[in-house]
Design a protein around this motif. Structure first.
Motif, PDB file in Angstrom:
ATOM      1  N   PHE A  34       3.858   9.668   6.137  1.00  0.00           N
ATOM      2  CA  PHE A  34       3.545  11.097   6.047  1.00  0.00           C
ATOM      3  C   PHE A  34       4.462  11.815   7.021  1.00  0.00           C
ATOM      4  CE2 PHE A  34      -0.846   9.358   5.294  1.00  0.00           C
ATOM      5  CZ  PHE A  34      -0.991   9.780   3.987  1.00  0.00           C
ATOM      6  N   ALA A  35       5.442  12.505   6.543  1.00  0.00           N
ATOM      7  CA  ALA A  35       6.323  13.332   7.391  1.00  0.00           C
ATOM      8  C   ALA A  35       6.476  12.772   8.809  1.00  0.00           C
ATOM      9  CB  ALA A  35       5.774  14.756   7.462  1.00  0.00           C
ATOM     10  N   GLY A  36       7.125  11.620   8.903  1.00  0.00           N
ATOM     11  CA  GLY A  36       7.416  11.070  10.232  1.00  0.00           C
ATOM     12  C   GLY A  36       6.361  10.133  10.773  1.00  0.00           C
ATOM     13  N   LEU A  37       5.182  10.103  10.156  1.00  0.00           N
ATOM     14  CA  LEU A  37       4.134   9.184  10.619  1.00  0.00           C
ATOM     15  C   LEU A  37       4.002   8.030   9.622  1.00  0.00           C
ATOM     16  CD1 LEU A  37       1.468   8.774  12.514  1.00  0.00           C
ATOM     17  CD2 LEU A  37       0.311   9.534  10.433  1.00  0.00           C
ATOM     18  N   ARG A  38       4.140   6.796  10.111  1.00  0.00           N
ATOM     19  CA  ARG A  38       3.939   5.636   9.229  1.00  0.00           C
ATOM     20  C   ARG A  38       2.457   5.251   9.270  1.00  0.00           C
ATOM     21  NH1 ARG A  38       8.462   1.477   7.610  1.00  0.00           N
ATOM     22  NH2 ARG A  38       9.005   3.478   6.675  1.00  0.00           N
ATOM     23  N   ALA A  39       1.712   5.692   8.268  1.00  0.00           N
ATOM     24  CA  ALA A  39       0.257   5.473   8.255  1.00  0.00           C
ATOM     25  C   ALA A  39      -0.097   4.066   7.799  1.00  0.00           C
ATOM     26  CB  ALA A  39      -0.420   6.497   7.351  1.00  0.00           C
ATOM     27  N   LEU A  40       0.769   3.467   6.959  1.00  0.00           N
ATOM     28  CA  LEU A  40       0.596   2.065   6.553  1.00  0.00           C
ATOM     29  C   LEU A  40       1.940   1.377   6.661  1.00  0.00           C
ATOM     30  CD1 LEU A  40      -1.605   2.440   3.324  1.00  0.00           C
ATOM     31  CD2 LEU A  40      -2.365   1.623   5.576  1.00  0.00           C
ATOM     32  N   ASP A  41       1.937   0.204   7.274  1.00  0.00           N
ATOM     33  CA  ASP A  41       3.205  -0.477   7.551  1.00  0.00           C
ATOM     34  C   ASP A  41       3.132  -1.916   7.044  1.00  0.00           C
ATOM     35  OD1 ASP A  41       5.590  -1.345   8.527  1.00  0.00           O
ATOM     36  OD2 ASP A  41       5.180  -0.877  10.631  1.00  0.00           O
ATOM     37  N   ASP A  42       3.617  -2.132   5.818  1.00  0.00           N
ATOM     38  CA  ASP A  42       3.704  -3.472   5.247  1.00  0.00           C
ATOM     39  C   ASP A  42       2.331  -4.149   5.134  1.00  0.00           C
ATOM     40  OD1 ASP A  42       4.933  -5.667   4.144  1.00  0.00           O
ATOM     41  OD2 ASP A  42       5.516  -6.543   6.063  1.00  0.00           O
ATOM     42  N   VAL A  43       1.400  -3.457   4.522  1.00  0.00           N
ATOM     43  CA  VAL A  43       0.041  -3.980   4.386  1.00  0.00           C
ATOM     44  C   VAL A  43      -0.129  -4.693   3.040  1.00  0.00           C
ATOM     45  CG1 VAL A  43      -2.414  -3.366   4.215  1.00  0.00           C
ATOM     46  CG2 VAL A  43      -0.948  -2.227   5.909  1.00  0.00           C
ATOM     47  N   SER A  44      -0.658  -5.914   3.107  1.00  0.00           N
ATOM     48  CA  SER A  44      -0.942  -6.681   1.882  1.00  0.00           C
ATOM     49  C   SER A  44      -2.395  -7.126   1.908  1.00  0.00           C
ATOM     50  CB  SER A  44      -0.041  -7.917   1.798  1.00  0.00           C
ATOM     51  OG  SER A  44       1.307  -7.521   1.737  1.00  0.00           O
ATOM     52  N   LEU A  45      -3.041  -6.994   0.771  1.00  0.00           N
ATOM     53  CA  LEU A  45      -4.485  -7.286   0.715  1.00  0.00           C
ATOM     54  C   LEU A  45      -4.835  -7.691  -0.701  1.00  0.00           C
ATOM     55  CD1 LEU A  45      -7.175  -4.902   2.102  1.00  0.00           C
ATOM     56  CD2 LEU A  45      -7.087  -5.241  -0.340  1.00  0.00           C
ATOM     57  N   SER A  46      -5.848  -8.528  -0.856  1.00  0.00           N
ATOM     58  CA  SER A  46      -6.275  -8.832  -2.221  1.00  0.00           C
ATOM     59  C   SER A  46      -7.796  -8.939  -2.304  1.00  0.00           C
ATOM     60  CB  SER A  46      -5.567 -10.090  -2.726  1.00  0.00           C
ATOM     61  OG  SER A  46      -6.417 -11.176  -2.790  1.00  0.00           O
ATOM     62  N   LEU A  47      -8.314  -8.619  -3.489  1.00  0.00           N
ATOM     63  CA  LEU A  47      -9.760  -8.599  -3.703  1.00  0.00           C
ATOM     64  C   LEU A  47     -10.063  -9.223  -5.059  1.00  0.00           C
ATOM     65  CD1 LEU A  47     -12.656  -7.420  -2.973  1.00  0.00           C
ATOM     66  CD2 LEU A  47     -11.982  -5.421  -4.321  1.00  0.00           C
ATOM     67  N   GLY A  48     -10.924 -10.252  -5.067  1.00  0.00           N
ATOM     68  CA  GLY A  48     -11.344 -10.867  -6.328  1.00  0.00           C
ATOM     69  C   GLY A  48     -12.559 -10.149  -6.901  1.00  0.00           C
ATOM     70  N   GLN A  49     -12.878 -10.464  -8.158  1.00  0.00           N
ATOM     71  CA  GLN A  49     -13.987  -9.767  -8.821  1.00  0.00           C
ATOM     72  C   GLN A  49     -15.359 -10.248  -8.354  1.00  0.00           C
ATOM     73  OE1 GLN A  49     -13.390  -9.899 -13.082  1.00  0.00           O
ATOM     74  NE2 GLN A  49     -11.452  -8.798 -12.928  1.00  0.00           N
ATOM     75  N   HIS A  50     -15.370 -11.317  -7.571  1.00  0.00           N
ATOM     76  CA  HIS A  50     -16.669 -11.821  -7.089  1.00  0.00           C
ATOM     77  C   HIS A  50     -16.734 -11.811  -5.566  1.00  0.00           C
ATOM     78  CE1 HIS A  50     -18.227 -12.882 -11.019  1.00  0.00           C
ATOM     79  NE2 HIS A  50     -16.963 -13.114 -11.316  1.00  0.00           N
ATOM     80  N   GLU A  51     -15.958 -10.926  -4.967  1.00  0.00           N
ATOM     81  CA  GLU A  51     -15.886 -10.910  -3.506  1.00  0.00           C
ATOM     82  C   GLU A  51     -16.321  -9.565  -2.935  1.00  0.00           C
ATOM     83  OE1 GLU A  51     -12.334 -13.041  -1.352  1.00  0.00           O
ATOM     84  OE2 GLU A  51     -11.599 -11.670  -2.892  1.00  0.00           O
ATOM     85  N   ILE A  52     -16.746  -9.617  -1.678  1.00  0.00           N
ATOM     86  CA  ILE A  52     -16.923  -8.378  -0.917  1.00  0.00           C
ATOM     87  C   ILE A  52     -16.036  -8.494   0.315  1.00  0.00           C
ATOM     88  CG2 ILE A  52     -18.506  -6.842   0.280  1.00  0.00           C
ATOM     89  CD1 ILE A  52     -20.766  -7.857  -1.420  1.00  0.00           C
ATOM     90  N   VAL A  53     -15.067  -7.600   0.394  1.00  0.00           N
ATOM     91  CA  VAL A  53     -14.112  -7.613   1.511  1.00  0.00           C
ATOM     92  C   VAL A  53     -14.287  -6.323   2.309  1.00  0.00           C
ATOM     93  CG1 VAL A  53     -11.659  -7.607   2.134  1.00  0.00           C
ATOM     94  CG2 VAL A  53     -12.463  -9.058   0.264  1.00  0.00           C
ATOM     95  N   GLY A  54     -14.342  -6.458   3.610  1.00  0.00           N
ATOM     96  CA  GLY A  54     -14.463  -5.295   4.485  1.00  0.00           C
ATOM     97  C   GLY A  54     -13.096  -4.880   5.008  1.00  0.00           C
ATOM     98  N   LEU A  55     -12.833  -3.576   4.968  1.00  0.00           N
ATOM     99  CA  LEU A  55     -11.588  -3.036   5.527  1.00  0.00           C
ATOM    100  C   LEU A  55     -11.991  -2.258   6.771  1.00  0.00           C
ATOM    101  CD1 LEU A  55      -8.546  -2.483   5.202  1.00  0.00           C
ATOM    102  CD2 LEU A  55      -9.137  -0.541   3.728  1.00  0.00           C
ATOM    103  N   ILE A  56     -11.643  -2.806   7.937  1.00  0.00           N
ATOM    104  CA  ILE A  56     -12.088  -2.165   9.171  1.00  0.00           C
ATOM    105  C   ILE A  56     -10.903  -1.859  10.076  1.00  0.00           C
ATOM    106  CG2 ILE A  56     -14.356  -3.295   9.047  1.00  0.00           C
ATOM    107  CD1 ILE A  56     -13.477  -5.072  11.414  1.00  0.00           C
ATOM    108  N   GLY A  57     -11.188  -1.101  11.121  1.00  0.00           N
ATOM    109  CA  GLY A  57     -10.154  -0.731  12.082  1.00  0.00           C
ATOM    110  C   GLY A  57     -10.580   0.546  12.773  1.00  0.00           C
ATOM    111  N   PRO A  58     -10.025   0.801  13.965  1.00  0.00           N
ATOM    112  CA  PRO A  58     -10.392   2.019  14.688  1.00  0.00           C
ATOM    113  C   PRO A  58     -10.037   3.281  13.903  1.00  0.00           C
ATOM    114  CG  PRO A  58      -9.106   0.514  16.068  1.00  0.00           C
ATOM    115  CD  PRO A  58      -9.049  -0.026  14.669  1.00  0.00           C
ATOM    116  N   ASN A  59     -10.530   4.409  14.347  1.00  0.00           N
ATOM    117  CA  ASN A  59     -10.222   5.697  13.691  1.00  0.00           C
ATOM    118  C   ASN A  59      -8.711   5.885  13.579  1.00  0.00           C
ATOM    119  OD1 ASN A  59     -13.001   6.720  15.385  1.00  0.00           O
ATOM    120  ND2 ASN A  59     -12.828   7.125  13.224  1.00  0.00           N
TER     121      ASN A  59
END
Ligand SMILES: Nc1ncnc2c1ncn2[C@@H]1O[C@H](COP(=O)(O)OP(=O)(O)OP(=O)(O)O)[C@@H](O)[C@H]1O
Length: 252
Positions: A19-44
């Motif tokens: 976003f205009a000079g701010l890298r909000a996501l940097d090389d993020v890879s993630l996967s989710l199966g149809q029978h899974e519950i995955v939590g996405l956490i992290g500070p504000n």
């Protein structure tokens, strides 16, 4: 491109979002199966909502790829992504206040192109399964905050989606409501073949609900693993300590 190994998965690979000079996501890879519950956490401000926005088509990433069931969907409009089987809820509840609970849930199915008779049956089934059949004629505006949250989730499930992205579903819920939500969400993958990616600051809920966690800090993945592994990870503890909210079960 059709990747058979990801036939029943939602994946993000090498996602970058600037976003205009701010890298909000940097090389993020993630996967989710149809029978899974995955939590996405992290500070504000760590990039969680931005990642959900990229997965759901609200944002086209600067780089990287998103696939649903092996099909590349990167940068497609949200409507096309929901047709591909991915539906999200938002941090703020978006219900139709002048429609009943039943109509709100049925509308989810109708909006996904499900025939009227099937949509009606589905709404009925979902209200029963989640134990809120007694609320079927109550208008959206008359529900408690916790009830609105559940109805919103049911409306998403009514679309027959394979992947559900929940952005802070427990925000504003009391402990009892959060516990009830935990029980209701935990059955969704097995009952509906619908995987859940959930963002929430309620660590008690996250640690008990999720099979795996993905931790972001300043746009980067800093840990992945079971709740136990993540809780014991010094990098995660440090990231949270910096934000004065360590991911202890019971903290919120
Ligand atoms: N549309 C935008 N334009 C500019 N910057 C943005 C935009 N959306 C998000 N950001 C910035 O990107 C970073 C990540 O924000 P994001 O909302 O994804 O974090 P988050 O982990 O979801 O935070 P929170 O837990 O507070 O909801 C923040 O620095 C935020 O200010």
């Amino acid at each position: 491109m059709h990747d058979l190994s990801n036939r029943e998965r939602l994946t993000a690979s090498g996602v970058v979002m600037d976003f205009a000079g701010l890298r909000a996501l940097d090389d993020v890879s993630l996967s989710l199966g149809q029978h899974e519950i995955v939590g996405l956490i992290g500070p504000n401000g760590s990039g969680k909502t931005t990642l959900v926005n990229v997965l759901s088509g609200a944002l086209a990433p600067t780089a990287g790829t998103v696939t649903i069931d092996g099909e590349k969907v990167t940068g497609l409009a949200p409507r096309k992504i929901s047709h591909a089987g991915l539906v999200r809820t938002f941090q703020t509840v978006r219900l139709f206040g002048t429609l009943s609970v039943y109509e709100n849930v049925q509308l989810g199915a109708l909006g996904a192109g499900i025939r009227r008779s099937q949509a009606a049956a589905k709404a009925h089934e979902l209200l029963e399964l989640f134990g809120i059949d007694h609320l079927r004629d109550v208008l959206g505006d008359s529900l408690s905050y916790g009830q609105k949250r559940i109805v919103e989730i049911l409306r998403a499930i009514a679309t027959d989606c394979n992947y559900l992205l929940l952005d802070e579903p427990a925000a504003g819920l009391n402990e009892e409501e959060s516990d009830r939500l935990l029980g209701q969400l935990s059955n969704i993958p097995d009952q509906f073949g619908c995987g859940i990616l959930i963002i929430d600051h309620d660590m008690n809920l996250i640690m008990r609900l999720c099979q795996r966690l993905h931790v972001l800090n300043q746009g980067k993945t800093i840990a992945e693993g079971t709740p136990e592994q993540v809780r014991a990870n010094p990098t995660v503890v440090e990231a949270y300590l910096g934000s004065q909210a360590a991911p202890e079960a019971g903290a919120s």
